[in-house]
Design a protein around this motif. Structure first.
Motif, short mmCIF file in Angstrom:
data_model
loop_
_atom_site.label_atom_id
_atom_site.label_comp_id
_atom_site.label_asym_id
_atom_site.label_seq_id
_atom_site.Cartn_x
_atom_site.Cartn_y
_atom_site.Cartn_z
N VAL A 34 0.81 -1.21 0.00
CA VAL A 34 0.00 0.00 0.00
C VAL A 34 0.84 1.27 0.00
N LEU A 35 1.96 1.27 0.72
CA LEU A 35 2.75 2.49 0.85
C LEU A 35 3.22 3.05 -0.50
N PRO A 36 3.68 2.21 -1.46
CA PRO A 36 4.02 2.79 -2.77
C PRO A 36 2.84 3.47 -3.46
N LEU A 37 1.64 2.90 -3.29
CA LEU A 37 0.46 3.53 -3.89
C LEU A 37 0.14 4.85 -3.22
N VAL A 38 0.26 4.88 -1.89
CA VAL A 38 0.02 6.12 -1.15
C VAL A 38 1.03 7.19 -1.57
N TRP A 39 2.31 6.78 -1.66
CA TRP A 39 3.33 7.74 -2.08
C TRP A 39 3.06 8.24 -3.50
N MET A 40 2.61 7.36 -4.39
CA MET A 40 2.32 7.78 -5.76
C MET A 40 1.22 8.84 -5.79
N VAL A 41 0.15 8.60 -5.03
CA VAL A 41 -0.96 9.56 -5.02
C VAL A 41 -0.53 10.88 -4.42
N LEU A 42 0.19 10.85 -3.29
CA LEU A 42 0.64 12.09 -2.65
C LEU A 42 1.64 12.84 -3.53
N ALA A 43 2.55 12.09 -4.18
CA ALA A 43 3.55 12.74 -5.03
C ALA A 43 2.91 13.38 -6.26
N SER A 44 1.75 12.89 -6.66
CA SER A 44 1.09 13.48 -7.83
C SER A 44 0.60 14.90 -7.57
N PHE A 45 0.58 15.32 -6.31
CA PHE A 45 0.17 16.69 -5.97
C PHE A 45 1.37 17.57 -5.58
N LYS A 46 2.57 17.04 -5.67
CA LYS A 46 3.74 17.78 -5.23
C LYS A 46 4.42 18.49 -6.40
N GLY A 47 5.09 19.58 -6.07
CA GLY A 47 5.93 20.25 -7.05
C GLY A 47 7.28 19.58 -7.15
N LEU A 48 8.07 20.02 -8.11
CA LEU A 48 9.37 19.40 -8.34
C LEU A 48 10.28 19.52 -7.13
N ASP A 49 10.28 20.69 -6.49
CA ASP A 49 11.17 20.89 -5.34
C ASP A 49 10.74 20.06 -4.14
N GLU A 50 9.44 19.78 -3.99
CA GLU A 50 8.97 18.98 -2.87
C GLU A 50 9.39 17.52 -3.00
N ILE A 51 9.40 16.98 -4.20
CA ILE A 51 9.73 15.58 -4.39
C ILE A 51 11.21 15.33 -4.10
N TYR A 52 12.08 16.27 -4.49
CA TYR A 52 13.52 16.08 -4.30
C TYR A 52 14.00 16.60 -2.95
N ARG A 53 13.08 17.03 -2.10
CA ARG A 53 13.46 17.59 -0.81
C ARG A 53 13.88 16.50 0.16
N LEU A 54 14.92 16.76 0.93
CA LEU A 54 15.39 15.87 1.99
C LEU A 54 15.40 16.64 3.31
N PRO A 55 14.92 16.01 4.41
CA PRO A 55 14.33 14.67 4.49
C PRO A 55 13.00 14.58 3.74
N ILE A 56 12.56 13.34 3.49
CA ILE A 56 11.37 13.11 2.68
C ILE A 56 10.15 13.77 3.32
N GLN A 57 9.40 14.46 2.49
CA GLN A 57 8.17 15.12 2.91
C GLN A 57 6.99 14.34 2.34
N TRP A 58 6.20 13.71 3.21
CA TRP A 58 5.11 12.85 2.75
C TRP A 58 3.94 13.66 2.21
N LEU A 59 3.48 14.63 2.98
CA LEU A 59 2.29 15.38 2.57
C LEU A 59 2.67 16.57 1.70
N PRO A 60 1.93 16.78 0.62
CA PRO A 60 2.22 17.94 -0.24
C PRO A 60 1.78 19.23 0.43
N GLU A 61 2.40 20.32 0.04
CA GLU A 61 2.00 21.62 0.59
C GLU A 61 0.62 22.03 0.11
N SER A 62 0.25 21.57 -1.07
CA SER A 62 -1.07 21.89 -1.63
C SER A 62 -1.58 20.69 -2.41
N PHE A 63 -2.91 20.49 -2.35
CA PHE A 63 -3.54 19.39 -3.09
C PHE A 63 -4.16 19.89 -4.40
#
Length: 286
Positions: A34-63
């Motif tokens: 399930v976690l890869p599916l959850v990450w896929m859905v959450l990442a679909s709402f993230k900007g480029l800088d959010e995806i490459y940010r470290l440490p990993i940010q699970w929730l997007p700043e905006s949906f």
């Protein structure tokens, strides 16, 4: 003098201890799936800088569905969807039809060497599909079927899995019903569609789901035989969203992946109640 004895009190049965290890293993397996599916859905709402940010940010700043709009505007998802739908409906439908008729012949027709033919089907289950890619490609190219629906669909029509599962289920059907239908003058075609198919709902649902998922998610074969964008299916069309020259916007790619996954996930939810019953049908039949 009589001696009065008292019965020892009967101990109450102990309540079964919860299988903690089993629950932990189940939770771990669910998390892995399930976690890869959850990450896929959450990442679909993230900007480029959010995806490459470290440490990993699970929730997007905006949906905001910005990535979905970008994905649908970058590649013709509508055309890809039509191609995938045609390949899936025709491919899965013909697979089930051929599997039903082949299994019926192996069980209800008195043909020579039918046991041998069944073992050929079993052997076909052991052959990886990657082995036959080159012979199939050469055949499709010689026929001039590259970048066509028939070239996309035809090589995968023989389903050893469907034939095997249908055959095992047909062995469990009561012969008296078919014998009565035969006495009433019903031929094999009528017996198949009026009696055998209505009694095989769970197995048909299981084979149908596996065939639909396989056809919808197939990537390697369409990648070999299709190179024109107007004939690409959804899994192959996603590659057009990947920028090979620069930094790929994985938020847009994840949005496209969600659009590809949702239809087949909906089919799975519709057929899930019949899957287990169909897969175990005839499991103990030799």
């Amino acid at each position: 003098m009589s001696v009065v004895t008292r019965d020892a009190p009967v101990a109450a049965p102990r309540a079964p201890r919860p299988a903690v290890g089993g629950y932990l293993a189940l939770a771990l397996a669910v998390a892995v799936m399930v976690l890869p599916l959850v990450w896929m859905v959450l990442a679909s709402f993230k900007g480029l800088d959010e995806i490459y940010r470290l440490p990993i940010q699970w929730l997007p700043e905006s949906f905001a569905p910005t990535n979905y709009g970008t994905a649908t505007q970058t590649v013709p998802f509508g055309r890809f969807f039509v191609n995938s739908a045609i390949a899936t409906v025709l491919g899965a439908g013909l697979k089930m039809l051929l599997g039903l008729m082949t299994a019926y012949a192996l069980v209800f027709l008195d043909i020579p060497f039918r046991r041998f033919f069944f073992w050929l089907v079993v052997c076909a289950l052991l052959v990886p599909q990657q082995i036959v890619l080159i012979p199939n490609y050469v055949l499709i190219a010689d026929l001039g079927w590259l970048n066509t629906y028939q070239g996309l669909i035809m090589p995968g029509l023989a389903s050893a899995f469907g034939t095997f599962l249908f055959r095992q289920h047909f062995l469990t059907l009561p012969r008296s019903i078919l014998e009565a239908a035969e006495l009433d003058g019903a031929g094999h075609w009528r017996r198949l569609w009026r009696f055998v198919v209505p009694l095989s709902g769970p197995t048909i649902a299981a084979v149908g789901l596996v065939s639909i998922v396989t056809e919808w998610n197939d990537y390697l074969w369409p990648l070999l035989v299709i190179d024109r964008p107007e004939m690409m299916t959804l899994p192959v069309g996603l590659t057009l969203l990947i920028n090979s020259d620069g930094l790929t916007d994985w938020g847009v790619v994840m949005a496209g992946t969600v659009l590809v996954t949702v239809p087949v996930l909906a089919v799975f939810l519709l057929l899930q109640r019949r899957i287990v019953a169909g897969l175990v049908a005839g499991a103990v039949t030799g």
